[in-house]
Design a protein around this motif. Structure first.
Motif, PDB file in Angstrom:
ATOM      1  N   ASP B  32     -23.370 -61.189 -26.216  1.00  0.00           N
ATOM      2  CA  ASP B  32     -23.591 -60.392 -24.859  1.00  0.00           C
ATOM      3  C   ASP B  32     -24.124 -59.073 -25.209  1.00  0.00           C
ATOM      4  O   ASP B  32     -24.916 -58.389 -24.760  1.00  0.00           O
ATOM      5  CB  ASP B  32     -22.136 -59.991 -24.366  1.00  0.00           C
ATOM      6  CG  ASP B  32     -22.071 -61.218 -23.290  1.00  0.00           C
ATOM      7  OD1 ASP B  32     -22.896 -61.975 -22.914  1.00  0.00           O
ATOM      8  OD2 ASP B  32     -21.009 -61.126 -22.704  1.00  0.00           O
ATOM      9  N   VAL B  66     -22.595 -54.662 -19.729  1.00  0.00           N
ATOM     10  CA  VAL B  66     -21.905 -55.888 -20.271  1.00  0.00           C
ATOM     11  C   VAL B  66     -21.692 -55.171 -21.866  1.00  0.00           C
ATOM     12  O   VAL B  66     -21.129 -55.877 -23.048  1.00  0.00           O
ATOM     13  CB  VAL B  66     -22.592 -57.104 -20.580  1.00  0.00           C
ATOM     14  CG1 VAL B  66     -22.709 -57.958 -19.267  1.00  0.00           C
ATOM     15  CG2 VAL B  66     -24.099 -57.019 -20.944  1.00  0.00           C
ATOM     16  N   ARG B 194     -23.546 -61.250 -16.372  1.00  0.00           N
ATOM     17  CA  ARG B 194     -23.532 -62.437 -17.388  1.00  0.00           C
ATOM     18  C   ARG B 194     -23.875 -63.793 -16.730  1.00  0.00           C
ATOM     19  O   ARG B 194     -24.500 -64.575 -17.475  1.00  0.00           O
ATOM     20  CB  ARG B 194     -21.701 -62.476 -17.833  1.00  0.00           C
ATOM     21  CG  ARG B 194     -21.870 -61.509 -18.762  1.00  0.00           C
ATOM     22  CD  ARG B 194     -20.393 -61.859 -19.453  1.00  0.00           C
ATOM     23  NE  ARG B 194     -20.215 -60.939 -20.744  1.00  0.00           N
ATOM     24  CZ  ARG B 194     -19.633 -59.658 -20.481  1.00  0.00           C
ATOM     25  NH1 ARG B 194     -18.956 -59.223 -19.275  1.00  0.00           N
ATOM     26  NH2 ARG B 194     -19.156 -58.810 -21.261  1.00  0.00           N
ATOM     27  N   ARG B 197     -27.719 -64.871 -17.148  1.00  0.00           N
ATOM     28  CA  ARG B 197     -28.186 -65.332 -18.450  1.00  0.00           C
ATOM     29  C   ARG B 197     -29.204 -66.489 -18.465  1.00  0.00           C
ATOM     30  O   ARG B 197     -30.179 -66.066 -19.143  1.00  0.00           O
ATOM     31  CB  ARG B 197     -27.024 -65.590 -19.459  1.00  0.00           C
ATOM     32  CG  ARG B 197     -26.112 -64.594 -19.878  1.00  0.00           C
ATOM     33  CD  ARG B 197     -25.103 -64.933 -20.881  1.00  0.00           C
ATOM     34  NE  ARG B 197     -25.622 -65.334 -22.206  1.00  0.00           N
ATOM     35  CZ  ARG B 197     -25.743 -64.524 -23.098  1.00  0.00           C
ATOM     36  NH1 ARG B 197     -25.159 -63.213 -23.210  1.00  0.00           N
ATOM     37  NH2 ARG B 197     -26.205 -64.854 -24.221  1.00  0.00           N
TER      38      ARG B 197
END
Lengths: 482, 357
Positions: B32, B66, B194, B197
């Protein structure tokens, strides 16, 4: 509405749901017209923007009524001329600079295609090819069908009526539905990825020396830039337009419409005449039926000798394609485009007539040869790509380029570009042959239920990712402007 | 209709499966935020190892949501010479271990884009910015007008900076008063970011193809001028890039920059403005540089008057800087970057009480 927006896709999917969920008797009379109105409303910010379009439609409808009420040639000519005049006025053609145009912003999207549909009805009603009564609702649904509103394909009224009657009633098989979705995603792939990449290359070559004061350098330098910019623009236009058609035709099929195809492997064209049976087919057909045929008949009446007819065809071709070129836009560059197209088809036709007259046997042998087919495709593409420069150069830049390149430069560009096209098309055909030569087992794998769906959704993922990556760079639909 | 539903459902399921697979695959290649700002490929590398979220300051719109920092964080902002000149791993050697350093620099950025980075940092950290130190690298190239910004070329006619264009890409932000606003609740941002991604990984692939392609052509066309010819080209580029001298680094822009530092300070963060050196040959030959030297006192005095802010003139700290410390007209050599990073870190360390750590 941007046709690559979520709004557009939601509208299309929503319309499928609404059509299928609504009671059958109301589909044509209420649901379909409402969807068409709603679609048009997505293009405007203010109601006044609709006034010219509404007037144009009303004029078209009243003209049809007049032709029915007074079935004389003079009525037909007068009302057709009247509709054409309104169209020319609304399109603000450059040669009408002395005219005072409407000064508020109004919707001009789809006007050209509405004109084609109106003229088709007028001609067919006049010739009694349409005998049933054209109602206001069916006229509106035909002219403003949201699937074909922006830029076709141009359907015949008679075909539209048959399909409209079956709206949402055709039971599609699972395979047919899957093919529709697959083609839709394929269309998105063309528009979002391939067209964007080609357009970026095109821009790169244009900005590198084909605009304004940058048009300088040796003839060979300019030729190189011109060839590459032209070829990439032609590819961009092909992916942009045919991709849009893939989306529209497949959505139409889900609704029960069998819209006509606009492209049929244009890379396989053996000549410029053949090209126009494969590129923007419905437009070329429209011009063939409603301009070329009547004009040729007119010429044949004046010079009735049978031996002259092929040469009259050459003249009719020139006139038709000149008109088709001019139709594309209101500026002077489109006159040059029309001249390019007119010259291309008429020279092609003349060559064909003369060769068949004097060298019939060797000529037939020659055109059947594979190499002549390849060279025909290559030089046709190069010529068409060069003609398309009217789409991406403004008048002063186009004149600047013509002045710099002169005839010598254009001929050199045509020859060099043609050789490049021959190599690329040759390689493309070779790869295709190799792929088709794969063992049947591999080919059947591609048709497997899971593999085919996985492949299609992978393409969709690729399109979405590229859509985000190319944010702001993905070009709008080119033919929306015409 | 049944068949349409069935096929649409099949495609949706296949699409979700692909997305899930790619989502998991991304974790094989990118964590991350673990590599954030580091120089994994060696300290002499030109750019930091990238993460899936953060390539440069232009991507803070995602990266900040993040990132997990320790007690203190340092956000490096400024143009590419800040990114190349101040290397987090070297600074980390000097600074206490509870610091996390983010390289949020952006090539060609000006003070407007620095302000937008601050705005995103604030949005992603809705509480106090206490514990955050902004290191703003400035030089004469920082103070050009927005109309000269390369960002304005990115989205033709849309008048956006690079950072704004990046932020609008995924629909999570909308433009607002020359900056940005969130379109969804901040509470959902870490999850939504997220979830992007798989898309981001594709974007990196597309990005790499484009960059390598551009590099390939640039390499073919490369003429590599040296000596006086290279200096003339650089002077010409700066003259064009910074625009009309009359409007360059005006009083209003200098005051705006001072106000920006004050805003950062008032948000609870600390500010260190580092004036980065440029090669000595350029000093007398750029009228923009001369004007900048005259004008910078406007913000220097104001910054030094703030309780948690100070100004470092790096050229004064490193008086032995020569032309050999630069690989071009503004970017330091990797060896000089190590000296710069140490000098800045030691300066920060000496002011630790003022900065509150």
């Amino acid at each position: 509405m941007d046709f690559l927006s979520i709004k557009f896709l939601l509208f299309l999917f929503g319309s499928i749901l609404i059509v299928y969920r609504s009671p059958i008797p109301y589909r044509i009379s209420i649901v379909f017209p409402l969807l068409n109105v709603l679609f048009i409303f997505t293009f405007i910010n203010h109601l006044t923007a609709l006034i010219p379009l509404a007037c144009f439609l009303l004029a078209g409808f009243l003209s049809i009524r007049l032709v029915v009420a007074f079935p004389y040639k003079s009525t037909f000519i007068a009302v057709t001329g009247f509709v054409l005049l309104i169209f020319i006025y609304l399109k603000k053609y450059a040669f009408l600079s002395f005219v005072h145009f409407i000064d508020w912003p109004y919707l001009s999207v789809g006007l050209s295609y509405i004109l084609f549909r109106m003229i088709q009805i007028l001609v067919d009603v006049h010739q009694q090819a349409i005998q049933e009564k054209v109602t206001l609702a069916s006229f509106f649904n035909f002219c403003c069908n949201f699937l074909t509103f922006v830029s076709g394909p141009i359907q015949r009224y008679q075909d539209h009526k048959i399909q409209e009657a079956a709206l949402g009633q055709k039971a599609l098989t699972e395979t047919e539905v899957f093919h529709c979705f697959s083609r839709m995603i394929h269309g998105l792939l063309k528009v979002v990825i391939l067209a964007t990449v080609c357009n970026n290359y095109h821009q790169w070559f244009v900005e590198g020396g084909l605009q304004g004061s940058a048009i300088e350098g040796s003839v060979l330098f300019l030729c190189r830039k011109f060839i590459l910019a032209s070829l990439f623009y032609a590819l961009y236009l092909y992916f942009n337009f045919s991709g849009y058609m893939d989306i529209v035709i497949s959505f139409g099929k889900l609704l029960g419409f069998q819209l006509p195809e606009n492209f049929n492997q244009p890379f396989e064209s053996r000549s410029f005449l053949d090209f126009w049976t494969r590129w923007h087919i419905t437009l070329a057909d429209w011009f063939k039926f409603y301009v070329f045929n009547p004009f040729l008949q007119l010429l044949a009446m004046k010079w009735p000798s049978r031996s002259v007819v092929p040469y009259l065809g050459v003249i009719a071709y020139f006139f038709t394609f000149l008109l088709m070129g001019i139709w594309h836009g209101s500026s002077m560059t489109f006159l040059i485009y029309g001249l390019f197209l007119g010259a291309g088809v008429s020279i092609n036709k003349l060559f064909d007539v003369l060769m068949r007259k004097y060298f019939s046997k060797p000529y037939n042998k020659f055109i059947d040869h594979g190499l002549s087919g390849l060279l025909g495709s290559a030089f046709t593409w190069m010529y068409f790509s060069m003609a398309l420069s009217s789409f991406w150069l403004d008048y002063s830049d186009l004149i600047g380029l013509i002045t710099k390149l002169k005839i010598k430069g254009f001929v050199l560009s045509f020859l060099l570009g043609g050789i490049i096209c021959a190599v690329v098309i040759g390689l493309f055909r070779l790869v295709r042959k190799l792929l088709l030569g794969f063992p049947p087992y591999w080919l059947s794998m591609a048709g497997n239920f899971y593999i085919s769906r996985a492949w299609v959704t992978f393409q969709l993922l690729l399109v979405i990712a590229f859509g985000f990556y190319g944010f702001g760079d993905i070009p709008d639909f080119v033919y929306k402007a015409f | 209709m049944k068949n349409i539903y069935r096929q649409a459902s099949f495609l949706l399921i296949f699409f979700c499966l692909w997305y899930l697979v790619l989502f998991l695959v991304t974790y094989l290649f990118y964590s991350d935020s673990g590599e954030f700002g580091s120089y994994k490929n060696g300290l002499l590398g030109k750019v930091p190892t990238r993460t899936i979220f953060l390539d440069s300051g232009a991507n803070v719109d995602l990266g900040f949501w993040v990132s997990q920092h320790k007690t203190h964080r340092i956000i490096l902002t400024g143009a590419s010479n800040t990114g190349e000149g101040l290397k987090p791993p070297i600074m980390q050697e000097v600074l206490p271990s509870d610091f996390t350093i983010y390289n949020a620099t952006m090539g060609g950025s000006n003070s407007t884009e620095i302000r937008q980075i601050l705005d995103v940092a604030r949005m992603s950290n809705p509480g106090s910015m206490k514990g955050t130190i902004f290191i703003i690298g400035v030089f004469f190239g920082t103070f050009f007008n927005d109309s000269n910004s390369r960002g304005h070329f990115l989205l033709k006619g849309k008048n956006l900076t690079v950072l704004q264009a990046e932020a609008l890409r995924y629909g999570l932000y909308k433009p607002s008063d020359n900056s940005l606003k969130l379109t969804i609740s901040p509470a959902y941002m870490p999850v939504v970011v997220r979830l992007l991604r798989p898309i981001l990984m594709w974007n990196l692939v597309f990005h790499d193809i484009k960059v390598n392609y551009d590099l390939f052509w640039a390499h073919l066309k490369h003429q590599n001028p040296k000596g006086e010819a290279a200096k003339q080209i650089a002077l010409g580029l700066w003259k064009d890039g910074l625009g009309d001298i009359k409007y360059y680094a005006g009083d209003a822009q200098m005051n705006d920059f001072a106000n920006l530092c004050q805003e950062i300070e008032e948000s609870g963060a600390s500010v260190v403005v580092v004036d980065l050196p440029v090669p000595p040959w350029l000093h007398d030959r750029s009228e923009h540089y001369q004007k900048y030297l005259n004008q910078r006192k406007i913000f220097v005095n104001k910054i030094n008057a703030l309780p948690r802010a100070f100004y470092i003139d790096l050229l004064a700290s490193l008086p032995d800087t020569t032309d050999m410390d630069f690989r071009d007209s503004v970017h330091p050599t990797p060896e000089a970057a190590i000296k710069w990073s140490r000098a800045v870190s030691e300066n920060i360390l000496s002011q630790r009480q003022m900065l509150g750590f």
